[in-house]
Design a protein around this motif. Structure first.
Motif, PDB file in Angstrom:
ATOM      1  N   LEU A 285      57.993 -30.985 -48.771  1.00  0.00           N
ATOM      2  CA  LEU A 285      58.846 -29.951 -48.201  1.00  0.00           C
ATOM      3  C   LEU A 285      58.174 -28.589 -48.250  1.00  0.00           C
ATOM      4  N   ASN A 286      57.569 -28.267 -49.387  1.00  0.00           N
ATOM      5  CA  ASN A 286      56.965 -26.954 -49.540  1.00  0.00           C
ATOM      6  C   ASN A 286      55.769 -26.768 -48.618  1.00  0.00           C
ATOM      7  N   TYR A 287      54.831 -27.688 -48.670  1.00  0.00           N
ATOM      8  CA  TYR A 287      53.629 -27.536 -47.846  1.00  0.00           C
ATOM      9  C   TYR A 287      53.888 -27.897 -46.388  1.00  0.00           C
TER      10      TYR A 287
ATOM     11  N   LYS B  17      43.521 -29.073 -43.592  1.00  0.00           N
ATOM     12  CA  LYS B  17      42.640 -29.519 -44.682  1.00  0.00           C
ATOM     13  C   LYS B  17      42.868 -28.664 -45.922  1.00  0.00           C
ATOM     14  N   VAL B  18      42.968 -27.366 -45.720  1.00  0.00           N
ATOM     15  CA  VAL B  18      43.217 -26.459 -46.836  1.00  0.00           C
ATOM     16  C   VAL B  18      44.563 -26.766 -47.489  1.00  0.00           C
ATOM     17  N   LEU B  19      45.574 -27.029 -46.678  1.00  0.00           N
ATOM     18  CA  LEU B  19      46.904 -27.329 -47.219  1.00  0.00           C
ATOM     19  C   LEU B  19      46.899 -28.621 -48.026  1.00  0.00           C
ATOM     20  N   ILE B  20      46.165 -29.625 -47.578  1.00  0.00           N
ATOM     21  CA  ILE B  20      46.101 -30.886 -48.326  1.00  0.00           C
ATOM     22  C   ILE B  20      45.465 -30.656 -49.694  1.00  0.00           C
ATOM     23  N   ILE B  21      44.394 -29.871 -49.729  1.00  0.00           N
ATOM     24  CA  ILE B  21      43.743 -29.592 -51.009  1.00  0.00           C
ATOM     25  C   ILE B  21      44.664 -28.754 -51.897  1.00  0.00           C
ATOM     26  N   GLN B  22      45.386 -27.807 -51.306  1.00  0.00           N
ATOM     27  CA  GLN B  22      46.354 -27.039 -52.082  1.00  0.00           C
ATOM     28  C   GLN B  22      47.465 -27.940 -52.610  1.00  0.00           C
ATOM     29  N   LEU B  23      47.878 -28.906 -51.806  1.00  0.00           N
ATOM     30  CA  LEU B  23      48.902 -29.856 -52.237  1.00  0.00           C
ATOM     31  C   LEU B  23      48.399 -30.678 -53.419  1.00  0.00           C
ATOM     32  N   LEU B  24      47.134 -31.117 -53.348  1.00  0.00           N
ATOM     33  CA  LEU B  24      46.539 -31.852 -54.465  1.00  0.00           C
ATOM     34  C   LEU B  24      46.624 -31.038 -55.747  1.00  0.00           C
ATOM     35  N   LYS B  25      46.245 -29.777 -55.673  1.00  0.00           N
ATOM     36  CA  LYS B  25      46.278 -28.933 -56.862  1.00  0.00           C
ATOM     37  C   LYS B  25      47.717 -28.644 -57.300  1.00  0.00           C
TER      38      LYS B  25
ATOM     39  N   THR C 179      49.638 -37.090 -54.031  1.00  0.00           N
ATOM     40  CA  THR C 179      48.921 -36.405 -52.954  1.00  0.00           C
ATOM     41  C   THR C 179      49.095 -37.125 -51.619  1.00  0.00           C
ATOM     42  N   ALA C 180      48.962 -38.452 -51.638  1.00  0.00           N
ATOM     43  CA  ALA C 180      49.089 -39.212 -50.395  1.00  0.00           C
ATOM     44  C   ALA C 180      50.518 -39.132 -49.848  1.00  0.00           C
ATOM     45  N   GLY C 181      51.502 -39.351 -50.712  1.00  0.00           N
ATOM     46  CA  GLY C 181      52.892 -39.289 -50.261  1.00  0.00           C
ATOM     47  C   GLY C 181      53.285 -37.902 -49.796  1.00  0.00           C
ATOM     48  N   GLY C 182      52.870 -36.881 -50.547  1.00  0.00           N
ATOM     49  CA  GLY C 182      53.177 -35.511 -50.151  1.00  0.00           C
ATOM     50  C   GLY C 182      52.507 -35.128 -48.850  1.00  0.00           C
ATOM     51  N   THR C 183      51.285 -35.623 -48.625  1.00  0.00           N
ATOM     52  CA  THR C 183      50.568 -35.312 -47.389  1.00  0.00           C
ATOM     53  C   THR C 183      51.252 -35.939 -46.178  1.00  0.00           C
ATOM     54  N   VAL C 184      51.669 -37.193 -46.314  1.00  0.00           N
ATOM     55  CA  VAL C 184      52.369 -37.858 -45.210  1.00  0.00           C
ATOM     56  C   VAL C 184      53.644 -37.099 -44.855  1.00  0.00           C
ATOM     57  N   LEU C 185      54.431 -36.756 -45.867  1.00  0.00           N
ATOM     58  CA  LEU C 185      55.666 -36.020 -45.616  1.00  0.00           C
ATOM     59  C   LEU C 185      55.364 -34.633 -45.060  1.00  0.00           C
ATOM     60  N   MET C 186      54.300 -34.006 -45.553  1.00  0.00           N
ATOM     61  CA  MET C 186      53.916 -32.688 -45.058  1.00  0.00           C
ATOM     62  C   MET C 186      53.627 -32.732 -43.563  1.00  0.00           C
TER      63      MET C 186
ATOM     64  N   LEU D  81      56.934 -33.279 -41.491  1.00  0.00           N
ATOM     65  CA  LEU D  81      57.747 -32.067 -41.414  1.00  0.00           C
ATOM     66  C   LEU D  81      57.034 -30.963 -40.634  1.00  0.00           C
ATOM     67  N   ALA D  82      55.715 -30.869 -40.804  1.00  0.00           N
ATOM     68  CA  ALA D  82      54.973 -29.819 -40.102  1.00  0.00           C
ATOM     69  C   ALA D  82      55.103 -29.984 -38.593  1.00  0.00           C
ATOM     70  N   PHE D  83      54.952 -31.210 -38.108  1.00  0.00           N
ATOM     71  CA  PHE D  83      55.047 -31.419 -36.670  1.00  0.00           C
ATOM     72  C   PHE D  83      56.494 -31.296 -36.191  1.00  0.00           C
ATOM     73  N   ALA D  84      57.441 -31.809 -36.978  1.00  0.00           N
ATOM     74  CA  ALA D  84      58.846 -31.720 -36.575  1.00  0.00           C
ATOM     75  C   ALA D  84      59.300 -30.263 -36.508  1.00  0.00           C
ATOM     76  N   LEU D  85      59.036 -29.508 -37.568  1.00  0.00           N
ATOM     77  CA  LEU D  85      59.464 -28.111 -37.596  1.00  0.00           C
ATOM     78  C   LEU D  85      58.617 -27.241 -36.668  1.00  0.00           C
ATOM     79  N   GLY D  86      57.320 -27.550 -36.558  1.00  0.00           N
ATOM     80  CA  GLY D  86      56.463 -26.777 -35.667  1.00  0.00           C
ATOM     81  C   GLY D  86      56.875 -26.922 -34.215  1.00  0.00           C
ATOM     82  N   LEU D  87      57.175 -28.147 -33.806  1.00  0.00           N
ATOM     83  CA  LEU D  87      57.628 -28.368 -32.440  1.00  0.00           C
ATOM     84  C   LEU D  87      59.009 -27.755 -32.213  1.00  0.00           C
ATOM     85  N   ALA D  88      59.890 -27.895 -33.225  1.00  0.00           N
ATOM     86  CA  ALA D  88      61.231 -27.332 -33.089  1.00  0.00           C
ATOM     87  C   ALA D  88      61.189 -25.816 -32.969  1.00  0.00           C
ATOM     88  N   SER D  89      60.247 -25.171 -33.651  1.00  0.00           N
ATOM     89  CA  SER D  89      60.172 -23.709 -33.588  1.00  0.00           C
ATOM     90  C   SER D  89      59.648 -23.204 -32.250  1.00  0.00           C
ATOM     91  N   THR D  90      59.150 -24.111 -31.398  1.00  0.00           N
ATOM     92  CA  THR D  90      58.713 -23.729 -30.050  1.00  0.00           C
ATOM     93  C   THR D  90      59.650 -24.286 -28.980  1.00  0.00           C
TER      94      THR D  90
END
Length: 258
Positions: A97-99, A150-158, A26-33, A36-45
């Protein structure tokens, strides 16, 4: 029943190991999430169409394919291509990658929701592009990002529960072991269910603290962060009180009891 209870007690150290594996995923996936979220989010704008196009392709690919298939591809296919990665790294990569692709849409939407007059005011004040983003755009966008993140982190945990399919002995796998040892499916998966709920609840409260700090920076909170009345509506934060009301009299009269 006594034998089953003893089996649970005997498996407690194993559950501790499974809990650690789940927390690491969960911790590793959240950090990577977030990365990537900020990198791809900024790139898409970005102003450049090619950058936006590449970002959209990556986002839609990872949002449009199954997390299970992505994890299996990383674990079973990459070794055939000569790339060996550990099961833990495989799980973190798949989750991140997914989240992260879903998080990129959160970032893009939050950045786009910052009012244009705010940006224009920053330009009028002579802020550089970096300062406009750092001091005006991002603080307001960050407040809007936190609840869906927050919702995505909890979804990632599950979602980390499927890592048991790639030989990781996480909480889900420990539940299967306990079920086989006791023959009691209700007890085994009941324990796993409670542990996942506790972790999710802790994440919920940690993110509430982060949200409070972000809102406090913008002056949108006027009470302790655990107080459910702590948030003022941003659109009304600087507006005048309606006629017949005052901060001192919540009943809406200025003259007290009549």
């Amino acid at each position: 029943m006594g034998d089953q209870l003893q089996a649970v007690l005997d498996h407690l150290p194993d559950f501790q190991h499974g809990l650690i594996v789940t927390l690491e995923l969960t911790a590793g996936g959240t950090v990577l999430m977030f990365i990537l979220a900020f990198a791809l989010g900024l790139a898409s704008t970005a102003p450049a169409a090619i950058v936006r196009g590449v970002a959209r392709v990556v986002i839609e690919f990872f949002r449009g394919t199954s997390l299970v298939v992505q994890m299996f591809w990383l674990f079973f296919v990459l070794p055939q291509l000569g790339v060996e990665i550990s099961p833990m790294l495989c799980g973190i990569l798949a989750l991140g990658l997914n989240y992260g692709a879903y998080g990129a849409e959160v970032v893009r939407g939050a950045l786009g929701a910052v009012p244009v007059p705010q940006r224009e005011a920053a330009v009028a004040l002579g802020f550089s592009p970096v300062d406009r983003f750092r001091r005006v755009v991002f603080p307001q966008a960050w407040v809007q990002m936190i609840p869906p993140m927050k919702v995505l982190i909890i979804q990632l945990l599950k979602g980390s529960a499927i890592a048991s399919a790639i030989t990781l002995v996480d909480l889900n796998f420990q539940g299967q072991i306990l079920r086989n040892a006791t023959g009691n499916t209700f007890l085994a998966y009941g324990i796993v269910l409670v542990l996942y709920f506790i972790i999710a609840y802790v994440i919920e409260w940690l993110m509430k603290g982060v949200e409070y700090l972000a809102k406090h920076r913008l002056g949108l909170v006027d009470a302790a962060w655990w107080d459910p009345r702590r948030y003022r509506t941003p659109a009304l934060a600087g507006a005048a009180a309606p006629a017949g009301t005052s901060d001192e009299d919540p009943r809406g009269t200025r003259g007290g009891d009549r």
